[in-house]
Design a protein around this motif. Structure first.
Motif, PDB file in Angstrom:
ATOM      1  N   PRO A 198       0.827  -1.207   0.000  1.00 27.60           N
ATOM      2  CA  PRO A 198       0.000   0.000   0.000  1.00 27.60           C
ATOM      3  C   PRO A 198       0.861   1.258   0.000  1.00 27.60           C
ATOM      4  N   PHE A 199       0.342   2.299  -0.626  1.00 24.72           N
ATOM      5  CA  PHE A 199       1.062   3.557  -0.748  1.00 24.72           C
ATOM      6  C   PHE A 199       0.624   4.542   0.332  1.00 24.72           C
ATOM      7  N   SER A 200       1.507   5.470   0.611  1.00 26.51           N
ATOM      8  CA  SER A 200       1.176   6.571   1.506  1.00 26.51           C
ATOM      9  C   SER A 200       0.373   7.618   0.745  1.00 26.51           C
ATOM     10  N   VAL A 201      -0.717   8.082   1.355  1.00 21.75           N
ATOM     11  CA  VAL A 201      -1.536   9.156   0.773  1.00 21.75           C
ATOM     12  C   VAL A 201      -1.687  10.217   1.853  1.00 21.75           C
ATOM     13  N   THR A 202      -1.076  11.358   1.639  1.00 23.25           N
ATOM     14  CA  THR A 202      -1.026  12.388   2.671  1.00 23.25           C
ATOM     15  C   THR A 202      -2.337  13.158   2.792  1.00 23.25           C
ATOM     16  N   LYS A 203      -2.439  13.910   3.866  1.00 31.12           N
ATOM     17  CA  LYS A 203      -3.602  14.780   4.090  1.00 31.12           C
ATOM     18  C   LYS A 203      -3.769  15.758   2.928  1.00 31.12           C
ATOM     19  N   ASN A 204      -2.672  16.358   2.478  1.00 26.52           N
ATOM     20  CA  ASN A 204      -2.765  17.315   1.374  1.00 26.52           C
ATOM     21  C   ASN A 204      -3.299  16.657   0.113  1.00 26.52           C
ATOM     22  N   GLU A 205      -2.880  15.409  -0.150  1.00 27.66           N
ATOM     23  CA  GLU A 205      -3.358  14.735  -1.354  1.00 27.66           C
ATOM     24  C   GLU A 205      -4.836  14.378  -1.241  1.00 27.66           C
ATOM     25  N   VAL A 206      -5.267  13.944  -0.063  1.00 26.52           N
ATOM     26  CA  VAL A 206      -6.693  13.667   0.136  1.00 26.52           C
ATOM     27  C   VAL A 206      -7.502  14.925  -0.163  1.00 26.52           C
ATOM     28  N   GLU A 207      -7.041  16.060   0.334  1.00 23.75           N
ATOM     29  CA  GLU A 207      -7.760  17.315   0.120  1.00 23.75           C
ATOM     30  C   GLU A 207      -7.774  17.709  -1.352  1.00 23.75           C
ATOM     31  N   GLN A 208      -6.694  17.429  -2.073  1.00 31.26           N
ATOM     32  CA  GLN A 208      -6.647  17.742  -3.505  1.00 31.26           C
ATOM     33  C   GLN A 208      -7.545  16.802  -4.304  1.00 31.26           C
ATOM     34  N   LEU A 209      -7.482  15.510  -3.986  1.00 29.99           N
ATOM     35  CA  LEU A 209      -8.256  14.527  -4.741  1.00 29.99           C
ATOM     36  C   LEU A 209      -9.752  14.740  -4.579  1.00 29.99           C
ATOM     37  N   PHE A 210     -10.163  15.153  -3.379  1.00 31.36           N
ATOM     38  CA  PHE A 210     -11.589  15.307  -3.094  1.00 31.36           C
ATOM     39  C   PHE A 210     -11.972  16.781  -2.961  1.00 31.36           C
ATOM     40  N   ALA A 211     -11.267  17.625  -3.697  1.00 28.07           N
ATOM     41  CA  ALA A 211     -11.584  19.057  -3.694  1.00 28.07           C
ATOM     42  C   ALA A 211     -13.035  19.250  -4.124  1.00 28.07           C
ATOM     43  N   GLY A 212     -13.733  20.109  -3.404  1.00 31.68           N
ATOM     44  CA  GLY A 212     -15.149  20.325  -3.689  1.00 31.68           C
ATOM     45  C   GLY A 212     -16.063  19.519  -2.793  1.00 31.68           C
ATOM     46  N   CYS A 213     -15.497  18.525  -2.117  1.00 34.19           N
ATOM     47  CA  CYS A 213     -16.263  17.731  -1.142  1.00 34.19           C
ATOM     48  C   CYS A 213     -15.991  18.254   0.269  1.00 34.19           C
ATOM     49  N   LYS A 214     -16.873  17.942   1.180  1.00 32.04           N
ATOM     50  CA  LYS A 214     -16.630  18.229   2.588  1.00 32.04           C
ATOM     51  C   LYS A 214     -15.790  17.087   3.158  1.00 32.04           C
ATOM     52  N   ILE A 215     -14.638  17.414   3.719  1.00 39.55           N
ATOM     53  CA  ILE A 215     -13.694  16.402   4.197  1.00 39.55           C
ATOM     54  C   ILE A 215     -13.554  16.538   5.712  1.00 39.55           C
ATOM     55  N   THR A 216     -13.834  15.446   6.424  1.00 41.20           N
ATOM     56  CA  THR A 216     -13.693  15.426   7.879  1.00 41.20           C
ATOM     57  C   THR A 216     -12.681  14.360   8.265  1.00 41.20           C
TER      58      THR A 216
END
Length: 213
Positions: free
Chosen positions: A165-183
């Motif tokens: 499995p790969f590392s997926v950082t907080k910044n990448e989660v926010e970029q990938l799901f831009a426009g969604c509400k992220i908690t």
């Protein structure tokens, strides 16, 4: 990373990513999604996860997508289910038993009716960086407006270990799901006794996210 990589992993039974028990993250955080029994649940790259059976106890329609027919057949065999099997073309096979339907084939070539909820424990982190945007866009295209995603990611220094499995950082989660509400729901930092730490990782954490469309 191509399909043959995953076919080989399943054929050689190199499936360290498979959990033999229900994932405690699922049971702990599923209530935060405020689901109802009628909500359709999608589990991308589901393997033979026992989480499918747990979800099927709570929902009338649980849909999995999995590349490996070895994994799909193992899931039904290990649960003593006898599914109806239908070839639907484009290299896809449909396995159906009561509340559970699994589409066996390439995730990117699979389309399902829009779902209400997604449970992603091992799909995004299985994608190399250059495929994660394409994965996220395809996933979101199959989720209804107002849908929710329970997402599990890993955070560790990528140069210290080859994925998946790969590392997926907080910044990448926010970029990938831009426009969604992220908690951000949780972060579990492993101590030095964790197997990943013992193999040389300086840090290793599992993170849990609620994504709302």
């Amino acid at each position: 990373m191509d399909a043959e990589f995953w076919h080989s992993r399943w054929a050689e039974n190199r499936i360290g990513f498979h959990l033999s028990d229900i994932n405690p993250v699922l049971t702990k955080f599923w209530p935060t999604l405020n689901t109802t029994r009628s909500d359709t649940v999608l589990v991308p790259m589901c393997g033979k996860s026992v989480d499918l059976a747990w979800l099927a106890e709570k929902h009338d329609n649980v849909v999995g997508i999995e590349l490996s027919d070895i994994a799909v057949r193992a899931f039904f065999s290990e649960h003593f289910y006898t599914p109806m099997v239908t070839s639907i073309g484009n290299g896809q096979t449909l396995y159906e038993f009561d509340e559970i339907t699994i589409h066996c084939g390439d995730f990117f070539a699979t389309r399902v009716e829009p779902v209400d909820v997604v449970y992603d424990r091992a799909a995004l982190i299985a994608m190399p960086e250059n495929m994660r945007k394409m994965y996220t866009e395809h996933l979101l295209s199959m989720v209804k407006a107002g849908g929710r995603i329970l997402l599990v990611t890993l955070d560790y220094p990528q140069p210290e270990m080859d994925g998946p499995p790969f590392s997926v950082t907080k910044n990448e989660v926010e970029q990938l799901f831009a426009g969604c509400k992220i908690t951000h729901l949780d972060r579990d930092d492993a101590d030095e006794s964790h197997p990943r730490r013992q193999r040389g990782l300086s840090r290793f954490a599992e993170e849990v996210w609620l994504i709302e469309l």
